[in-house]
Design a protein around this motif. Structure first.
Motif, PDB file in Angstrom:
ATOM      1  N   UNK A  18       0.789  -1.230  -0.182  1.00 54.58           N
ATOM      2  CA  UNK A  18      -0.007  -0.007  -0.047  1.00 54.58           C
ATOM      3  C   UNK A  18       1.023   1.180  -0.007  1.00 54.58           C
ATOM      4  N   UNK A  19       1.006   1.851  -1.249  1.00 50.62           N
ATOM      5  CA  UNK A  19       1.995   3.053  -1.176  1.00 50.62           C
ATOM      6  C   UNK A  19       2.555   3.039  -2.715  1.00 50.62           C
ATOM      7  N   UNK A  20       3.526   3.949  -2.734  1.00 61.26           N
ATOM      8  CA  UNK A  20       4.198   4.139  -4.103  1.00 61.26           C
ATOM      9  C   UNK A  20       5.207   3.159  -4.014  1.00 61.26           C
ATOM     10  N   UNK A  21       5.590   2.521  -5.128  1.00 61.20           N
ATOM     11  CA  UNK A  21       6.862   1.689  -5.425  1.00 61.20           C
ATOM     12  C   UNK A  21       7.504   2.201  -6.600  1.00 61.20           C
ATOM     13  N   UNK A  22       9.057   2.334  -6.022  1.00 58.52           N
ATOM     14  CA  UNK A  22       9.952   2.423  -6.948  1.00 58.52           C
ATOM     15  C   UNK A  22      10.718   1.141  -7.169  1.00 58.52           C
ATOM     16  N   UNK A  23      11.195   1.331  -8.772  1.00 57.43           N
ATOM     17  CA  UNK A  23      11.617   0.021  -9.221  1.00 57.43           C
ATOM     18  C   UNK A  23      12.878   0.244 -10.087  1.00 57.43           C
ATOM     19  N   UNK A  24      13.881  -0.655  -9.715  1.00 56.12           N
ATOM     20  CA  UNK A  24      15.371  -0.486 -10.134  1.00 56.12           C
ATOM     21  C   UNK A  24      15.406  -1.590 -10.749  1.00 56.12           C
ATOM     22  N   UNK A  25      15.360  -1.734 -12.193  1.00 57.58           N
ATOM     23  CA  UNK A  25      15.738  -2.936 -13.006  1.00 57.58           C
ATOM     24  C   UNK A  25      17.143  -3.211 -13.093  1.00 57.58           C
ATOM     25  N   UNK A  26      17.940  -4.342 -12.824  1.00 58.68           N
ATOM     26  CA  UNK A  26      19.315  -4.539 -13.104  1.00 58.68           C
ATOM     27  C   UNK A  26      19.396  -5.836 -13.763  1.00 58.68           C
ATOM     28  N   UNK A  27      20.757  -6.007 -14.163  1.00 53.40           N
ATOM     29  CA  UNK A  27      21.228  -7.495 -14.457  1.00 53.40           C
ATOM     30  C   UNK A  27      22.262  -8.025 -13.366  1.00 53.40           C
ATOM     31  N   UNK A  45       9.861   6.929  -2.733  1.00 49.06           N
ATOM     32  CA  UNK A  45       8.769   6.044  -2.805  1.00 49.06           C
ATOM     33  C   UNK A  45       8.617   5.593  -1.241  1.00 49.06           C
ATOM     34  N   UNK A  46       7.643   4.789  -1.248  1.00 49.59           N
ATOM     35  CA  UNK A  46       7.317   4.050   0.283  1.00 49.59           C
ATOM     36  C   UNK A  46       8.056   2.834   0.055  1.00 49.59           C
ATOM     37  N   UNK A  47       8.147   1.987  -0.882  1.00 53.53           N
ATOM     38  CA  UNK A  47       8.880   0.599  -1.175  1.00 53.53           C
ATOM     39  C   UNK A  47       9.744   1.031  -2.351  1.00 53.53           C
ATOM     40  N   UNK A  48      10.819   0.068  -2.322  1.00 53.67           N
ATOM     41  CA  UNK A  48      11.707  -0.192  -3.337  1.00 53.67           C
ATOM     42  C   UNK A  48      11.775  -1.581  -3.571  1.00 53.67           C
ATOM     43  N   UNK A  49      11.662  -1.869  -4.959  1.00 52.18           N
ATOM     44  CA  UNK A  49      11.926  -3.165  -5.470  1.00 52.18           C
ATOM     45  C   UNK A  49      13.193  -3.209  -6.488  1.00 52.18           C
ATOM     46  N   UNK A  50      14.073  -4.229  -6.512  1.00 55.04           N
ATOM     47  CA  UNK A  50      15.226  -4.401  -7.426  1.00 55.04           C
ATOM     48  C   UNK A  50      14.953  -5.675  -8.053  1.00 55.04           C
ATOM     49  N   UNK A  51      15.315  -5.685  -9.347  1.00 53.31           N
ATOM     50  CA  UNK A  51      15.264  -6.862  -9.983  1.00 53.31           C
ATOM     51  C   UNK A  51      16.428  -7.266 -10.459  1.00 53.31           C
ATOM     52  N   UNK A  52      16.967  -8.445 -10.414  1.00 50.08           N
ATOM     53  CA  UNK A  52      18.324  -8.949 -10.940  1.00 50.08           C
ATOM     54  C   UNK A  52      18.113 -10.202 -11.964  1.00 50.08           C
ATOM     55  N   UNK A  53      18.362  -9.705 -13.073  1.00 45.81           N
ATOM     56  CA  UNK A  53      18.099 -10.699 -14.173  1.00 45.81           C
ATOM     57  C   UNK A  53      19.008 -10.528 -15.278  1.00 45.81           C
ATOM     58  N   UNK A  54      19.895 -11.733 -15.728  1.00 45.09           N
ATOM     59  CA  UNK A  54      20.645 -11.346 -16.858  1.00 45.09           C
ATOM     60  C   UNK A  54      19.870 -11.820 -18.010  1.00 45.09           C
ATOM     61  N   UNK A  55      19.267 -11.028 -18.614  1.00 44.02           N
ATOM     62  CA  UNK A  55      18.178 -11.337 -19.722  1.00 44.02           C
ATOM     63  C   UNK A  55      18.929 -11.805 -20.813  1.00 44.02           C
ATOM     64  N   UNK A  56      18.378 -12.994 -21.220  1.00 48.44           N
ATOM     65  CA  UNK A  56      19.045 -13.599 -22.412  1.00 48.44           C
ATOM     66  C   UNK A  56      18.712 -13.150 -23.786  1.00 48.44           C
TER      67      UNK A  56
END
Length: 272
Positions: A18-27, A45-56
């Motif tokens: 519940x609240x704003x979400x900041x997103x940082x996509x990374x490899x 933001x209220x929450x931060x999500x980071x993705x870690x994915x080496x995208x083929x």
């Protein structure tokens, strides 16, 4: 900090927020450049999500997909210390199926510069970012200006597909000597790293010259005198919409370089 290893778990977690979400996509192979994005996301933001994915799908045949630096446990520790709320770590198997609906980069601006030297690269970038946006559904997503063409195309996708996401542009983070931070810098030997500094020096020189010289060819000539690389792929002058320009437009010019030092391909740019 939660570890989310599938799209289903990430989607379920997102629904709980519940609240704003900041997103940082990374490899992954996180460095100070990534940390600067995370810190900005946390401040806004209220929450931060980071993705870690080496995208083929964004790697071409013969590129460094298999040797791209992967250090997941160290990245988790970095994210935890930075106050990240969750890290999304999908696998190719749970992100892609065999017969997918595809997203294609635009026919012109997706196939110039990086798109010319890496044809199909931006198809893969936009495909995975589209998926990530749909899974995470961020309020704001944070991208560095170092990948300027990628940033431009992601902003175009957000506009064309009517995503309700604010794209936040963040300045390139550099070492004290001027080298733009990149996960691929670890490939450079000490000698190669010193030579790679000529890229940022040439850009800095170009920015200084642009105050008095508007002819891009004249500035390019001066840049080539400084550059010490093994393969010069491009020096380009574009406006913020990635149209080629012949004269500097103050406040609306990007100067971009792509070159190889040894076997390592490096990109950098400066906004003026």
């Amino acid at each position: 900090m939660k570890i989310l290893n599938s799209p289903a778990k990430a989607s379920e977690y997102r629904k709980s927020l519940k609240g704003s979400v900041g997103f940082v996509p990374t490899m992954g192979a996180l460095h100070e450049g990534h940390l600067s994005l995370i810190k900005k996301a946390k401040s806004e933001n209220d929450f931060v999500i980071v993705s870690i994915f080496v995208n083929p799908t964004q790697f071409l045949p013969g590129e460094d997909f298999n040797k791209y630096p992967r250090r997941l446990e160290a990245d988790f520790e970095i994210c935890k210390r930075a106050g990240v709320d969750a890290v999304f770590t999908p696998t190719p198997e749970n992100m892609y199926s065999e017969d997918e609906i595809l997203i294609k980069a635009p026919k012109v601006k997706g196939y110039i510069l990086e798109g010319f030297f890496r044809p199909g690269h931006f198809d893969g970038v936009l495909q995975v970012v589209n998926k990530l946006f749909n899974i995470i559904r961020p309020t704001r997503a944070y991208f560095g200006k170092k990948d300027a063409q990628q940033l431009y195309l992601i902003k175009q996708m957000v506009k064309n597909f009517f995503f309700d996401i604010e794209i936040i542009e963040c300045d390139t983070v550099r070492e004290k000597d001027g080298l733009a931070l990149s996960s691929r810098n670890i490939y450079l030997s000490e000698i190669e790293r010193n030579r790679a500094l000529s890229i940022s020096k040439a850009l800095k020189r170009a920015a200084k010259l642009s105050a008095s010289i508007k002819d891009t060819e004249k500035i390019k000539e001066e840049m080539l005198k400084i550059l010490d690389v093994d393969e010069m792929q491009y020096i380009a002058f574009v406006d913020r919409d990635f149209n080629y320009i012949k004269e500097i437009i103050p406040g609306n010019t990007i100067i971009l370089i792509a070159a190889k030092v040894g076997e390592t391909r490096l990109i950098d740019n400066i906004f003026i």
